[in-house]
Design an enzyme around this catalytic site. Structure first.
Site, PDB file in Angstrom:
ATOM      1  N   GLN A  74      -6.235   5.681   6.755  1.00  0.00           N
ATOM      2  CA  GLN A  74      -5.018   6.446   6.971  1.00  0.00           C
ATOM      3  C   GLN A  74      -5.127   7.352   8.193  1.00  0.00           C
ATOM      4  O   GLN A  74      -4.181   7.466   8.983  1.00  0.00           O
ATOM      5  CB  GLN A  74      -4.687   7.270   5.724  1.00  0.00           C
ATOM      6  CG  GLN A  74      -4.111   6.449   4.590  1.00  0.00           C
ATOM      7  CD  GLN A  74      -3.634   7.325   3.451  1.00  0.00           C
ATOM      8  OE1 GLN A  74      -4.239   8.350   3.150  1.00  0.00           O
ATOM      9  NE2 GLN A  74      -2.563   6.924   2.793  1.00  0.00           N
ATOM     10  N   TYR A  92       0.792  -1.218   0.000  1.00  0.00           N
ATOM     11  CA  TYR A  92       0.000   0.000   0.000  1.00  0.00           C
ATOM     12  C   TYR A  92       0.829   1.274   0.000  1.00  0.00           C
ATOM     13  O   TYR A  92       0.284   2.361   0.162  1.00  0.00           O
ATOM     14  CB  TYR A  92      -0.941  -0.018   1.212  1.00  0.00           C
ATOM     15  CG  TYR A  92      -1.798  -1.259   1.233  1.00  0.00           C
ATOM     16  CD1 TYR A  92      -2.924  -1.357   0.429  1.00  0.00           C
ATOM     17  CD2 TYR A  92      -1.446  -2.348   2.012  1.00  0.00           C
ATOM     18  CE1 TYR A  92      -3.695  -2.517   0.426  1.00  0.00           C
ATOM     19  CE2 TYR A  92      -2.212  -3.510   2.013  1.00  0.00           C
ATOM     20  CZ  TYR A  92      -3.333  -3.591   1.215  1.00  0.00           C
ATOM     21  OH  TYR A  92      -4.089  -4.723   1.195  1.00  0.00           O
ATOM     22  N   ASP A  97       2.544   2.802  -2.488  1.00  0.00           N
ATOM     23  CA  ASP A  97       2.325   3.658  -3.654  1.00  0.00           C
ATOM     24  C   ASP A  97       1.005   4.413  -3.549  1.00  0.00           C
ATOM     25  O   ASP A  97       0.967   5.643  -3.677  1.00  0.00           O
ATOM     26  CB  ASP A  97       2.340   2.813  -4.941  1.00  0.00           C
ATOM     27  CG  ASP A  97       3.552   1.910  -5.040  1.00  0.00           C
ATOM     28  OD1 ASP A  97       3.476   0.802  -4.483  1.00  0.00           O
ATOM     29  OD2 ASP A  97       4.548   2.317  -5.651  1.00  0.00           O
ATOM     30  N   TYR A 130       7.113  -6.184   7.083  1.00  0.00           N
ATOM     31  CA  TYR A 130       7.177  -7.312   6.171  1.00  0.00           C
ATOM     32  C   TYR A 130       7.552  -8.564   6.976  1.00  0.00           C
ATOM     33  O   TYR A 130       7.819  -8.492   8.175  1.00  0.00           O
ATOM     34  CB  TYR A 130       8.225  -7.053   5.083  1.00  0.00           C
ATOM     35  CG  TYR A 130       8.042  -5.769   4.325  1.00  0.00           C
ATOM     36  CD1 TYR A 130       6.937  -5.581   3.490  1.00  0.00           C
ATOM     37  CD2 TYR A 130       8.970  -4.733   4.430  1.00  0.00           C
ATOM     38  CE1 TYR A 130       6.771  -4.403   2.784  1.00  0.00           C
ATOM     39  CE2 TYR A 130       8.812  -3.549   3.725  1.00  0.00           C
ATOM     40  CZ  TYR A 130       7.704  -3.381   2.911  1.00  0.00           C
ATOM     41  OH  TYR A 130       7.544  -2.209   2.224  1.00  0.00           O
ATOM     42  N   GLY A 162       8.173   0.262   4.623  1.00  0.00           N
ATOM     43  CA  GLY A 162       7.954   0.962   3.364  1.00  0.00           C
ATOM     44  C   GLY A 162       8.207   2.452   3.455  1.00  0.00           C
ATOM     45  O   GLY A 162       9.145   2.905   4.092  1.00  0.00           O
ATOM     46  N   GLU A 163       7.333   3.241   2.805  1.00  0.00           N
ATOM     47  CA  GLU A 163       7.535   4.684   2.740  1.00  0.00           C
ATOM     48  C   GLU A 163       6.453   5.468   3.462  1.00  0.00           C
ATOM     49  O   GLU A 163       6.751   6.335   4.286  1.00  0.00           O
ATOM     50  CB  GLU A 163       7.610   5.151   1.287  1.00  0.00           C
ATOM     51  CG  GLU A 163       7.816   6.646   1.145  1.00  0.00           C
ATOM     52  CD  GLU A 163       8.166   7.081  -0.269  1.00  0.00           C
ATOM     53  OE1 GLU A 163       7.747   8.186  -0.664  1.00  0.00           O
ATOM     54  OE2 GLU A 163       8.855   6.334  -0.979  1.00  0.00           O
ATOM     55  N   ASP A 164       5.189   5.195   3.189  1.00  0.00           N
ATOM     56  CA  ASP A 164       4.122   6.014   3.751  1.00  0.00           C
ATOM     57  C   ASP A 164       4.097   5.925   5.271  1.00  0.00           C
ATOM     58  O   ASP A 164       4.108   6.946   5.969  1.00  0.00           O
ATOM     59  CB  ASP A 164       2.776   5.587   3.168  1.00  0.00           C
ATOM     60  CG  ASP A 164       1.633   6.483   3.647  1.00  0.00           C
ATOM     61  OD1 ASP A 164       1.758   7.710   3.517  1.00  0.00           O
ATOM     62  OD2 ASP A 164       0.637   5.948   4.151  1.00  0.00           O
ATOM     63  N   SER A 165       4.067   4.706   5.818  1.00  0.00           N
ATOM     64  CA  SER A 165       4.031   4.574   7.279  1.00  0.00           C
ATOM     65  C   SER A 165       5.337   5.045   7.906  1.00  0.00           C
ATOM     66  O   SER A 165       5.346   5.521   9.049  1.00  0.00           O
ATOM     67  CB  SER A 165       3.735   3.127   7.681  1.00  0.00           C
ATOM     68  OG  SER A 165       4.690   2.242   7.134  1.00  0.00           O
TER      69      SER A 165
END
Length: 377
Positions: free
Chosen positions: A255, A15, A17, A193, A272-275
């Site tokens: 979110q 999720y 992206d 992950y 990842g990136e967003d979290s």
């Protein structure tokens, strides 16, 4: 007339992206009064982040954003004035041709992945001439003044502080998730992950004198967690206790609620990136599970961020923090690394708040994008 923006998102894995592009689209509409279309090729992933959305709708408006399904058989649409291809996704050939045919081509931006590596500053804002005569500009989020900044809504830190300072607000939120927290327990969120070091970390938490309550939203790490617990399956709402550790499985939340979950916790393990970015704004000690790349290229990105983030910490605290992050991402002993971190807890808490405040002094990513467009006119 509002300036029109098209944001294209290919959901590659999980999720991250869609998480970044959905946040960006919402902010461009809410704070900059733009007309934004968000093109998504996997609406099922979008619905996980925006539960009120319809996974089968070809077009829908959500929080002011025109959300479109990006079909494999592209039917065509007039290009916007600003076109954002997120994370090097390949735009439909017919759309690119329509861009080329315009008398004044759109500003075409490649919104790249977040990285703290030194080379990002040199590439941010550079053009990439295309064979068809168009120019695509590289736009890099980042942690320094010479990058595009981080996603941050204007009210984010004020909302965080109000959540934490309003009596009973944290408790009410946790109760809404079914969380009954022991008064002395350290609250930890885990969104990660698969990781072979999870068992070592859980073992040391279970054997600790201080109780811990681990909140695990639905995700890929649940299989490892179930294995440690000796369970075949962990449904939402499952609660297990092993020694001083209570483990609770949460539903995949929106979110906005995930932000509150991060604010509510004493320690956040994210991926990842967003979290990863949202955990930094939470201002609490954290652990990043970076997305694995071939030949361990992600280790360089991990070290680059640590080089920025640990500045201002004592040598001992910086070493303990780096040791924990390396253990989690490089398959080393998490039990030893976690124990080494404990003496530095007060310093890490203050440092996390200071880091968030420092990053908030720079323009946010959405604002930087808007300024970049206006300067291009």
């Amino acid at each position: 007339m509002k300036t029109t923006w098209d944001i294209f998102c290919t959901v590659v894995d999980n999720y991250g992206d869609i998480g970044v592009t959905w946040r960006l689209a919402r902010q461009l509409v809410a704070e900059h009064d733009l007309a934004v279309r968000l093109w998504v090729d996997d609406l099922k992933a979008f619905v996980r982040l925006c539960p009120e959305a319809d996974a089968n709708a070809e077009q829908q408006y959500q929080q002011g954003v025109d959300v479109r399904h990006w079909p494999a058989d592209w039917q065509g649409a007039a290009p916007a004035q600003v076109v954002v291809g997120a994370f090097a996704c390949v735009l439909p050939a017919a759309y690119v041709e329509a861009m080329r045919a315009q008398a004044t081509p759109p500003l075409w931006l490649n919104l790249d992945y977040l990285s703290a590596e030194d080379w990002v500053e040199g590439c941010h804002g550079l053009p990439s001439p295309q064979a068809n005569g168009l120019r695509k500009m590289f736009f890099f989020p980042g942690f320094t003044a010479n990058t595009g900044g981080l996603l941050r809504e204007a009210s984010l830190l004020a909302r965080r502080d109000a959540f934490l300072q309003t009596p009973g607000e944290r408790a009410r939120f946790l109760q809404g998730l079914g969380v009954q927290l022991e008064a002395s327990a350290r609250l930890i969120s885990l969104f990660a992950y698969e990781n072979p070091q999870l068992a070592n970390w859980l073992d040391v938490l279970a054997a600790d004198q201080q109780p811990s309550h681990l909140l695990v939203p639905q995700g890929r790490v649940l299989a490892d967690l179930a294995c440690w617990l000796g369970e075949a399956h962990l449904p939402v709402g499952a609660i297990h206790q092993r020694g001083a550790l209570t483990v609770q499985v949460l539903p995949f939340v929106s979110q906005d609620d995930y932000d509150k979950l991060l604010w509510a916790c004493d320690f956040n393990a994210v991926r990842g990136e967003d979290s990863f970015v949202r955990a930094q704004w939470a201002g609490a000690p954290m652990l990043w599970h970076i997305y694995v790349q071939e030949e361990n290229a992600h280790w360089e990105k991990l070290e680059a961020f640590l080089g920025h983030y640990r500045r201002g910490l004592s040598d001992a605290a910086a070493g303990a923090l780096s040791g924990l992050w390396r253990a989690w991402n490089m398959d080393q002993d998490m039990a030893q690394a976690w124990q080494a971190l404990q003496p530095h807890w007060p310093q890490l808490r203050q440092h996390a708040r200071d880091w968030a405040a420092e990053q908030a002094t720079r323009p946010d990513l959405a604002t930087a994008l808007v300024h970049f467009y206006r300067n291009s006119l």
